[in-house]
Structure formats: structure tokens, C-alpha cells
Design a protein around this motif. Structure first.
Motif, PDB file in Angstrom:
ATOM      1  N   ALA A  51     -61.493 -56.046  -4.539  1.00  0.00           N
ATOM      2  CA  ALA A  51     -61.101 -54.559  -4.413  1.00  0.00           C
ATOM      3  C   ALA A  51     -59.802 -54.344  -4.766  1.00  0.00           C
ATOM      4  CB  ALA A  51     -61.409 -54.387  -2.723  1.00  0.00           C
ATOM      5  N   VAL A  52     -58.678 -54.952  -4.372  1.00  0.00           N
ATOM      6  CA  VAL A  52     -57.448 -54.914  -4.927  1.00  0.00           C
ATOM      7  C   VAL A  52     -57.222 -54.731  -6.283  1.00  0.00           C
ATOM      8  CG1 VAL A  52     -55.041 -55.850  -4.760  1.00  0.00           C
ATOM      9  CG2 VAL A  52     -56.590 -56.050  -2.910  1.00  0.00           C
ATOM     10  N   LEU A  53     -57.909 -55.779  -7.114  1.00  0.00           N
ATOM     11  CA  LEU A  53     -57.776 -55.650  -8.449  1.00  0.00           C
ATOM     12  C   LEU A  53     -58.665 -54.369  -9.047  1.00  0.00           C
ATOM     13  CD1 LEU A  53     -57.139 -56.969 -11.198  1.00  0.00           C
ATOM     14  CD2 LEU A  53     -59.222 -58.002 -11.131  1.00  0.00           C
ATOM     15  N   ARG A  54     -59.585 -53.898  -8.423  1.00  0.00           N
ATOM     16  CA  ARG A  54     -60.213 -52.811  -9.007  1.00  0.00           C
ATOM     17  C   ARG A  54     -59.475 -51.334  -8.700  1.00  0.00           C
ATOM     18  NH1 ARG A  54     -64.798 -54.812  -6.405  1.00  0.00           N
ATOM     19  NH2 ARG A  54     -64.385 -53.317  -4.706  1.00  0.00           N
ATOM     20  N   TYR A  55     -58.749 -51.558  -7.725  1.00  0.00           N
ATOM     21  CA  TYR A  55     -57.972 -50.347  -7.189  1.00  0.00           C
ATOM     22  C   TYR A  55     -56.783 -50.185  -8.131  1.00  0.00           C
ATOM     23  CZ  TYR A  55     -54.732 -47.199  -4.970  1.00  0.00           C
ATOM     24  OH  TYR A  55     -53.821 -46.314  -4.974  1.00  0.00           O
ATOM     25  N   CYS A  56     -56.167 -51.373  -8.690  1.00  0.00           N
ATOM     26  CA  CYS A  56     -55.108 -51.442  -9.535  1.00  0.00           C
ATOM     27  C   CYS A  56     -55.312 -50.805 -10.793  1.00  0.00           C
ATOM     28  CB  CYS A  56     -54.418 -52.603  -9.713  1.00  0.00           C
ATOM     29  SG  CYS A  56     -53.633 -53.411  -8.334  1.00  0.00           S
ATOM     30  N   LYS A  57     -56.623 -51.207 -11.265  1.00  0.00           N
ATOM     31  CA  LYS A  57     -57.029 -50.945 -12.427  1.00  0.00           C
ATOM     32  C   LYS A  57     -57.541 -49.386 -12.391  1.00  0.00           C
ATOM     33  CE  LYS A  57     -58.701 -55.303 -14.424  1.00  0.00           C
ATOM     34  NZ  LYS A  57     -59.844 -56.022 -14.991  1.00  0.00           N
ATOM     35  N   SER A  58     -58.022 -48.679 -11.390  1.00  0.00           N
ATOM     36  CA  SER A  58     -58.559 -47.508 -11.261  1.00  0.00           C
ATOM     37  C   SER A  58     -57.641 -46.602 -11.391  1.00  0.00           C
ATOM     38  CB  SER A  58     -59.264 -47.223 -10.027  1.00  0.00           C
ATOM     39  OG  SER A  58     -58.378 -47.434  -8.759  1.00  0.00           O
ATOM     40  N   ILE A  59     -56.152 -46.841 -10.989  1.00  0.00           N
ATOM     41  CA  ILE A  59     -55.146 -45.813 -11.075  1.00  0.00           C
ATOM     42  C   ILE A  59     -54.334 -46.068 -12.467  1.00  0.00           C
ATOM     43  CG2 ILE A  59     -55.156 -45.491  -8.783  1.00  0.00           C
ATOM     44  CD1 ILE A  59     -52.587 -47.123  -8.391  1.00  0.00           C
ATOM     45  N   GLY A  60     -54.883 -47.046 -13.294  1.00  0.00           N
ATOM     46  CA  GLY A  60     -53.985 -46.994 -14.522  1.00  0.00           C
ATOM     47  C   GLY A  60     -53.343 -48.215 -15.076  1.00  0.00           C
ATOM     48  N   TYR A  61     -53.483 -49.288 -14.392  1.00  0.00           N
ATOM     49  CA  TYR A  61     -52.577 -50.282 -14.527  1.00  0.00           C
ATOM     50  C   TYR A  61     -53.687 -51.655 -15.087  1.00  0.00           C
ATOM     51  CZ  TYR A  61     -49.030 -47.682 -12.024  1.00  0.00           C
ATOM     52  OH  TYR A  61     -48.332 -46.819 -11.756  1.00  0.00           O
ATOM     53  N   GLU A  62     -53.058 -52.513 -15.859  1.00  0.00           N
ATOM     54  CA  GLU A  62     -53.841 -53.317 -16.466  1.00  0.00           C
ATOM     55  C   GLU A  62     -54.373 -54.729 -15.600  1.00  0.00           C
ATOM     56  OE1 GLU A  62     -51.434 -55.262 -19.466  1.00  0.00           O
ATOM     57  OE2 GLU A  62     -51.394 -53.622 -20.680  1.00  0.00           O
ATOM     58  N   GLY A  63     -53.678 -54.625 -14.491  1.00  0.00           N
ATOM     59  CA  GLY A  63     -54.073 -55.553 -13.401  1.00  0.00           C
ATOM     60  C   GLY A  63     -53.221 -55.792 -12.326  1.00  0.00           C
ATOM     61  N   PHE A  64     -53.527 -56.612 -11.356  1.00  0.00           N
ATOM     62  CA  PHE A  64     -52.424 -56.769 -10.239  1.00  0.00           C
ATOM     63  C   PHE A  64     -51.067 -57.060 -10.542  1.00  0.00           C
ATOM     64  CE2 PHE A  64     -50.819 -59.346  -6.823  1.00  0.00           C
ATOM     65  CZ  PHE A  64     -50.889 -58.343  -5.755  1.00  0.00           C
ATOM     66  N   LYS A  65     -50.831 -58.012 -11.298  1.00  0.00           N
ATOM     67  CA  LYS A  65     -49.572 -58.476 -11.904  1.00  0.00           C
ATOM     68  C   LYS A  65     -48.798 -57.094 -12.549  1.00  0.00           C
ATOM     69  CE  LYS A  65     -50.246 -63.268 -12.506  1.00  0.00           C
ATOM     70  NZ  LYS A  65     -50.048 -64.311 -13.578  1.00  0.00           N
ATOM     71  N   ASP A  66     -49.503 -56.321 -13.362  1.00  0.00           N
ATOM     72  CA  ASP A  66     -48.848 -55.168 -13.991  1.00  0.00           C
ATOM     73  C   ASP A  66     -48.454 -54.238 -12.984  1.00  0.00           C
ATOM     74  OD1 ASP A  66     -48.130 -53.350 -16.179  1.00  0.00           O
ATOM     75  OD2 ASP A  66     -50.111 -52.374 -15.859  1.00  0.00           O
ATOM     76  N   PHE A  67     -49.340 -53.900 -12.035  1.00  0.00           N
ATOM     77  CA  PHE A  67     -49.040 -53.200 -10.713  1.00  0.00           C
ATOM     78  C   PHE A  67     -47.799 -53.401 -10.070  1.00  0.00           C
ATOM     79  CE2 PHE A  67     -49.423 -52.002  -6.423  1.00  0.00           C
ATOM     80  CZ  PHE A  67     -49.717 -50.655  -6.333  1.00  0.00           C
ATOM     81  N   LYS A  68     -47.678 -54.636  -9.866  1.00  0.00           N
ATOM     82  CA  LYS A  68     -46.615 -55.047  -9.030  1.00  0.00           C
ATOM     83  C   LYS A  68     -45.309 -55.011  -9.765  1.00  0.00           C
ATOM     84  CE  LYS A  68     -47.253 -59.203  -7.434  1.00  0.00           C
ATOM     85  NZ  LYS A  68     -46.873 -60.429  -6.501  1.00  0.00           N
TER      86      LYS A  68
END
Length: 290
Positions: A51-68
Motif C-alpha cells: 500500500a505504501v508503494l502503491r501510494y508513492c506511485k499514485s502521486i507521481g513517484y517512481e517508487g518508495f526510494k524516489d519519494f523519500k
């Protein structure tokens, strides 16, 4: 800045419940999230790593690392300017009001800059430089922004209109054609009157530019070029204060880009309109300096 926290705030209305708890945790613990693993965030937000990974992608980021990584960059700038930490409360001193309003406007401009896509902006100003006529649609404070745009673009000989009356807006829209441009100014992206005018303008073949918040809205689905702005309003900040500042900034960017695209011609018209206004002021006994 990448407008990460802004995107998180705006995502609440669209993400699924399982992802909304992730967004809520991030929004309330951004500094902690930067040093946490995806498993830790999932545990703290009572969700799952997927769910965390899906959320990061849903707002435009490549993944969790990119989001952080993007979040860490945002936080460093927010901390540098002491942004996103000021709130107004009843009984605040005028000094605090001055500080909070100014800092919130600065934050809105910072976040909006990161939300603006260069390709979308390039499309938008090229539509404007090629347009025979420009129509602007907005309601309330958005109409005031449209009027400001008319004042600017008319000075460089770009014919444009902005009507406060809804019926006149529709009449103007139905008279547009394939060589014209319609600009929708609506922070919510769902203003009924603006959407109706844009639908009419689009049916006539006009190009559509939308200036709106970062979200999938009806206005973004209609637009040929979308320019996102960020804002942070609360109960003490009515009349769309920060969104107005951010949108005015986008209008200034479009105006300046158009003027520089046709620099000599724009400069000629600016000088001529300035001379005419000065002459008018002198005849009336008052010099005009705007």
C-alpha cells in the motif's frame, strides 16, 4: 523543491482508504519518514508495504526510494526558510500575521514552481503567441486574476477578453475558433461555470489552457495544456489567498514568456501603450504610472 507535501495533502480526496492512512502518517511525520523503511511506515500507519508503494506511485513517484529522496529535498528547503511551520490563531499579534501570511505565500510559490511542467508551460505560451484571440474564464477571485491577465496581454497587443457575467462568458466562448485560446482559471478544477465555458470553447476548436490545482479534475481532462499551482488555505485565509498569489505568478510567467518570444514587437507595443496612457493622464491633469 518537488511539492511533495503539497501532493500528499491534495491526494486525500482521491486515494483509496488503504493508501489514505499512509498519506495521513506521512503528512504528520514527514521528518521521521525520511529515515524509515517501507516496512516501518507500513507498521506505523497500520497499512502494508504494498500500500505504501502503491501510494508513492499514485502521486507521481517512481517508487518508495524516489519519494523519500524528493521528500528529503523538500524538507531541507522548508527548514532553511522556516516554511510550513507557521499557523495563525485567534488573538495573534499583527507581527505574527505579517510573518505567517508572507511565509505561506512564499511556500505556495515554491511548491507551484516545482509543480509546473516545462513542456506544458511551453505548449501554453506558444498557443498564446499564435492565438488570434484569448478568452479567460474565472469566477470570484479567479475572475480578478483573469482581468489582470487581460491588462497585461493587451499591452503587448494580444487581443483578449474576460467577462464577469456568465452569459457573456458563454457568448464569447461560442464565438471562438481553431485559431483562438481559452484559459480556464479554477483552483478546484470543478467550477461549474468555467467548465461549461471551456466545453463550449473546445467544441468550437479552441485550444484550452487550464490553471488549477494538482489533481485529476474535469478541467484537466478538457485542457490541451495544464499548469498546476499549489496553495495552503485554512479557516483564517479566505478569498483564496495563496492560490491567488500562485496563479498570478503563473500568469506573469506566461505573459513574460510571450513577450520574450516576440521581443521586438512586444517592446514596441509596450512603449506605445505607455506613451498613450501617459498622454491621457497629462490631458486629464494626472500622470499615470501603472
Amino acid at each position: 523543491m518537488n511539492g511533495v507535501l503539497y501532493k500528499v495533502r491534495e491526494s486525500f480526496a482521491t486515494v483509496k482508504p488503504a493508501e489514505k492512512v499512509v498519506a495521513d502518517y506521512i503528512l504528520h511525520h514527514p521528518e521521521d519518514v525520511v529515515s524509515m523503511s517501507i516496512q516501518q511506515i507500513a507498521a506505523e500507519s497500520y497499512s502494508s508495504p504494498s500500500a505504501v508503494l502503491r501510494y508513492c506511485k499514485s502521486i507521481g513517484y517512481e517508487g518508495f526510494k524516489d519519494f523519500k529522496l524528493k521528500l528529503a529535498g523538500d524538507l531541507s528547503i522548508l527548514n532553511m526558510h522556516d516554511l510550513d511551520k507557521q499557523h495563525l490563531e485567534p488573538g495573534d499579534s499583527i507581527k505574527n500575521v505579517m510573518t505567517v501570511i508572507t511565509h505561506n505565500n512564499i511556500q505556495s510559490l515554491h511548491e507551484s514552481l516545482q509543480l509546473l511542467d516545462v513542456e506544458e508551460l511551453t505548449k501554453a505560451y506558444r498557443y498564446l503567441t499564435q492565438a488570434k484571440k484569448i478568452d479567460l474564464y474565472g469566477v470570484g477571485s479567479s475572475y480578478l486574476i483573469a482581468s489582470d491577465a487581460v491588462q497585461k496581454f493587451m499591452r503587448i497587443n494580444r487581443p483578449c477578453t474576460a467577462y464577469s457575467d456568465f452569459h457573456m462568458q458563454r457568448v464569447s466562448a461560442v464565438n471562438l475558433g481553431p485559431e483562438d485560446v481559452a484559459i480556464a482559471i479554477t483552483y478546484s478544477g470543478e467550477t461549474k461555470q468555467v467548465i461549461e465555458c471551456i466545453q463550449i470553447a473546445k467544441s468550437q476548436g479552441a485550444k484550452i489552457i487550464a490553471i488549477t490545482k494538482y489533481a485529476d479534475t474535469e478541467i484537466t481532462s478538457l485542457a490541451d495544456a495544464v499548469l498546476f499551482v499549489a496553495a495552503k488555505e485554512d479557516e483564517f485565509r479566505s478569498a483564496a489567498m495563496t492560490s491567488r498569489m500562485a496563479t498570478l505568478n503563473v500568469v506573469d510567467i506566461l505573459y513574460t514568456a510571450c513577450a520574450h518570444e516576440e521581443y521586438d514587437d512586444a517592446l514596441f507595443h509596450l512603449k506605445r501603450t505607455h506613451e498613450i496612457i501617459q498622454q491621457s493622464g497629462e490631458k486629464g491633469g494626472n500622470k499615470q504610472h501603472d
